[in-house]
Design an enzyme around this catalytic site. Structure first.
Site, mmCIF file in Angstrom:
data_model
loop_
_atom_site.group_PDB
_atom_site.id
_atom_site.type_symbol
_atom_site.label_atom_id
_atom_site.label_comp_id
_atom_site.label_asym_id
_atom_site.label_seq_id
_atom_site.Cartn_x
_atom_site.Cartn_y
_atom_site.Cartn_z
ATOM 1 N N GLU A 217 0.811 -1.228 0.000
ATOM 2 C CA GLU A 217 0.000 0.000 0.000
ATOM 3 C C GLU A 217 0.841 1.273 0.000
ATOM 4 O OE1 GLU A 217 -3.690 2.115 2.454
ATOM 5 O OE2 GLU A 217 -3.184 0.018 2.813
ATOM 6 N N LYS A 233 -8.508 -1.230 1.028
ATOM 7 C CA LYS A 233 -9.547 -1.540 2.017
ATOM 8 C C LYS A 233 -10.496 -2.550 1.393
ATOM 9 C CE LYS A 233 -9.609 0.104 5.402
ATOM 10 N NZ LYS A 233 -9.052 -0.385 6.696
#
Length: 404
Positions: A217, A233
């Site tokens: 990420e 997410k």
């Protein structure tokens, strides 16, 4: 000058670790290809809360003292630096990020390492010799969890109640586990950094500590006047059914969109007015044995934006805090029994004309006593406590497997 601030002052109570950490040379995350395997440390600076002051401002000043000028990220960077400085590794813990945001820092760090570290590097064309002979094999003992599955589930329920009262929309809850160990941890941490999908794979070391990262990420990247963040997410097993379930999940999509909106707002604080855009929304990508949903948000750098203000705007990352961010930090501090340490922070590379920091999910830290890992997930009104506990376990399983 920041020389009056904290130099590393850890004492190690295990001589074997002192000997083990220098055995191999490993690169920190995001090192440019031309620098890999060629780094030699020139200077470092560490910060702990007891040092006081603004760690973001100190980090920017320390980098400038060593030829990396980041007071205005909108201007073309200097390409040549004194003393052959090529760049620096930059690390901020989740607690340091909370301090920068004006939020609750949470429980104390369970690992004995600084909350901020800046390590400046030059190039070398020679290989740094290690100790003769093979390193002692790394063997972690049994893992001790910071909370039981029941306690984790109860915390999920507490967040759901807070959402029902209108205090927050979403909160990310993170658990921690530790294991004492024998042997040399660096090969294990380097192995962790090579996991499939580890965009920010690498290792940062210090006196008596090390951080290994396998994060996919992007917290923040700055290149050619453009800010980029890629929040992740939404997670499912990396099967055909898992991918279909993730794409069809209204709960996961709603949770994801909340964080995209939060990250858009974070970037808007430091971007040219009207330039924030979402280039890719809810793209499903693979990390090890998991599907994850990722979006890409970009914006143009505002004139005069410096490193310190950028860090204050984006730390700690919205995908590991929640919305609203400060309210989420209050609940995290109240519910998580130990600090997030090296997990859920920022780690990456700062160079001339380029900054690239990963969010330290899928990350482990080692000190003189234990190896530490963290994992969690975002909680919404629709969260099922048992499913959230299972998701956190799924995220930490590849990390623990790589370490063993």
């Amino acid at each position: 000058m920041v020389s009056g601030k904290s130099a590393e002052r850890m004492s190690m109570n295990r001589p074997d670790v002192v000997e083990a950490l220098p055995r191999m040379v490993v690169d920190p995350p995001s090192v440019p290809a031309s620098c890999r395997g060629r780094l030699t440390e020139r200077a470092r600076w560490h910060w702990r809360p007891a040092d006081g002051g603004d760690p973001a401002a100190y980090a920017e000043e320390f980098l400038a003292d060593h030829g990396l000028h980041l007071a205005d990220l909108s201007r073309p960077a200097r390409r040549h630096h004194p003393h052959d400085i090529c760049g620096a590794a930059l690390y901020l813990s989740a607690a340091a990020g909370a301090v920068l945001a004006g939020g609750a820092p949470g429980a104390p760090n369970p690992a004995d390492l600084p909350e901020v570290a800046v390590v400046v590097y030059g190039h070398t064309d020679t290989t740094t010799p290690g100790h003769p002979g093979p390193p002692p094999p790394f063997r972690p003992d049994a893992w001790t969890e910071s909370w039981s599955p029941r306690q984790h589930a109860d915390a999920v329920t507490a967040i759901r109640h807070a959402i029902g009262r209108g205090e927050v929309y979403q909160v990310n809850l993170v658990g921690h586990a530790r294991a004492t160990y024998t042997g040399d941890p660096l090969p294990a941490l380097a192995r962790l950094g090579r996991l499939p999908g580890a965009r920010y794979g690498g290792v940062l070391t210090g006196p008596g500590w090390a951080i290994g990262c396998a994060s996919p990420e992007t917290l923040i990247e700055v290149r050619d006047g453009t800010l980029t963040t890629r929040p992740i997410k939404g997670t499912r097993p990396a099967t055909t059914a898992g991918r279909a379930d993730l794409l069809a999940s209204a709960k996961e999509r709603a949770e994801h969109i909340m964080i995209v909106d939060l990250e858009r707002n974070d970037l808007a604080r430091v971007a040219r007015t009207g330039s924030v855009r979402v280039d890719d929304l809810f793209a499903v990508r693979r990390w090890c044995d998991l599907w994850q949903a990722e979006s890409t948000i970009r914006a143009d750098v505002a004139d005069g934006l410096g490193l310190a203000d950028l860090l204050r705007a984006v730390c700690p990352g919205g995908s590991v805090t929640g919305a609203p961010k400060l309210a989420a930090l209050d609940h995290i501090a109240a519910l998580e029994p130990v600090g997030r340490g090296a997990g859920m922070g920022a780690l990456g590379w700062v160079g001339p004309g380029h900054l690239d920091l990963g969010l330290t999910i899928r990350t482990a830290a080692v000190d003189g006593n234990a190896v530490h890992v963290w994992a969690g997930g975002g909680i919404t009104w629709d969260s099922d406590p048992a499913a959230e506990v299972a998701e956190a376990a799924a995220k930490t399983t590849p990390v623990r497997a790589a370490l063993t």
